[in-house]
Design an enzyme around this catalytic site. Structure first.
Site, PDB file in Angstrom:
ATOM      1  N   ALA A  23       0.872  -1.327   0.061  1.00  0.00           N
ATOM      2  CA  ALA A  23      -0.024   0.050   0.080  1.00  0.00           C
ATOM      3  C   ALA A  23       1.005   1.451   0.002  1.00  0.00           C
ATOM      4  CB  ALA A  23      -0.862   0.057   1.237  1.00  0.00           C
ATOM      5  N   THR A  27       0.387   5.800  -1.534  1.00  0.00           N
ATOM      6  CA  THR A  27       0.016   6.839  -0.575  1.00  0.00           C
ATOM      7  C   THR A  27       0.295   8.262  -1.439  1.00  0.00           C
ATOM      8  OG1 THR A  27       2.140   6.778   0.566  1.00  0.00           O
ATOM      9  CG2 THR A  27       0.327   5.582   1.387  1.00  0.00           C
ATOM     10  N   HIS A 122      -4.047 -10.000  -4.035  1.00  0.00           N
ATOM     11  CA  HIS A 122      -5.338  -9.852  -3.064  1.00  0.00           C
ATOM     12  C   HIS A 122      -6.709  -9.129  -3.985  1.00  0.00           C
ATOM     13  CE1 HIS A 122      -2.699  -9.071   0.457  1.00  0.00           C
ATOM     14  NE2 HIS A 122      -2.812 -10.558   0.284  1.00  0.00           N
ATOM     15  N   CYS A 133     -22.921 -16.369  -8.437  1.00  0.00           N
ATOM     16  CA  CYS A 133     -22.402 -17.321  -9.821  1.00  0.00           C
ATOM     17  C   CYS A 133     -21.145 -16.909 -10.284  1.00  0.00           C
ATOM     18  CB  CYS A 133     -23.639 -16.807 -10.826  1.00  0.00           C
ATOM     19  SG  CYS A 133     -23.566 -15.194 -11.191  1.00  0.00           S
ATOM     20  N   ASN A 221      11.338   1.084   2.137  1.00  0.00           N
ATOM     21  CA  ASN A 221       9.973   1.466   2.960  1.00  0.00           C
ATOM     22  C   ASN A 221      10.322   2.436   3.850  1.00  0.00           C
ATOM     23  OD1 ASN A 221       7.361   0.708   3.480  1.00  0.00           O
ATOM     24  ND2 ASN A 221       7.899  -0.136   5.602  1.00  0.00           N
TER      25      ASN A 221
END
Ligand code: NAD
Length: 260
Positions: A23, A27, A122, A133, A221
């Protein structure tokens, strides 16, 4: 040599790169993450509960709230940012084996990647699927019905419950998709994990799996992750700055030219 320069050299020399995104890469496109300092769940821990399949299927109120929320969801207006665009350069240079993304926002494809190169572990919020269905259609069609007054639009074909084509808590992952992601991990020579706390499984397993197969690991990160012990290079900072820096093309005189 700085960590960024070292990582850039490894990226430059790699032949089969897998990028695992979370994610955090989106951002800067205006889509909040879940577990970062300003994440949706960090600020409101009860929001996590509404992301479970059982609640969605059992409670019409949860579905009504979800459809209402989708009308204003930032994902549908978001545009790829410099971090997404930097990864496109790996593709242009013929180095990209796959992007494995935990994101459901479709921004890698909007940035220009062939959808076949993006493994969405995901699912995607850009499509809707009937739980009964399996009928699948663009999310825009369903949102038009909500705008026209349907608070919980049922499936046109079978009347079943319709949800976003994402994987909720309590919902099984799609085995073929996870196999494709792990196959990529087994066959890459470098993995870049970008914008993830690396705490959601099995996606996070891609990092130790690639490492075990002999790949170098670069983690990018804003904060430490659960997989930092596997990193050959750990770059802490903004993805919109670090990804263009490490995916930059080296010029003849050794300077790097960032991708914009
Ligand atoms: P996460 O929320 O657990 O972690 C995101 C990480 O990115 C945090 O450590 C945060 O500090 C870091 N980060 C945020 N912005 C950054 C920036 N600009 N530069 C550098 N680092 C930054 O994310 P996750 O590991 O992907 O897990 C969340 C789950 O929620 C995913 O599985 C995904 O399905 C879903 N999700 C998706 C989206 C999306 O599609 N954009 C958004 C929110 C949540």
């Amino acid at each position: 040599m700085s960590d960024v320069a070292q990582a850039q050299r490894w990226v430059h020399d790699a032949r089969r790169i897998v990028v695992l995104t979370g994610a955090g890469i989106s951002t800067d496109s205006g889509i909040p993450d879940f577990r970062g300092p300003n994440g949706v769940w960090t600020r409101n821990p009860t929001a996590e509960k509404s992301s479970t399949l059982q609640h969605y299927l059992a409670d019409p109120e949860v579905r009504r709230a979800a459809w209402k929320h989708r009308l204003r969801a930032p994902v549908f207006a978001a545009k790829p940012n410099a971090g997404h665009r930097a990864l496109l350069e790996l593709d242009r240079r013929g180095q990209l084996l796959a992007i494995v993304t935990q994101n459901i926002d479709g921004l890698h494809q909007l940035a220009g990647h062939d959808p076949r190169d993006v493994i969405e572990v995901h699912g995607t919020s850009r499509w809707a699927r009937c739980w009964g269905c399996g009928d699948r259609r663009p999310m825009g069609e369903l949102l038009d019905r909500v705008r026209a007054g349907e608070v919980d639009p049922p499936c046109d074909l079978c009347g079943g419950i319709v949800k976003s084509d994402t994987i909720l808590f309590g919902q099984d992952l799609v085995p073929a998709v996870i196999e494709a992601a792990m196959f990529a991990a087994d066959h890459c020579d470098l993995v870049i994990a970008a914008g993830s706390t690396l705490s959601v499984f099995p996606a996070a397993n891609l990092v130790p799996r690639a490492k075990a197969a002999g790949a170098r690991v670069v983690i990018v990160n804003a904060e430490p992750t659960r997989m930092d012990r596997f990193a050959d290079a750990l770059l802490l900072g903004s993805l919109s700055e670090l990804l263009p820096a490490i995916c930059a093309t080296s010029t003849k005189d050794g300077e790097s030219r960032p991708i914009r």
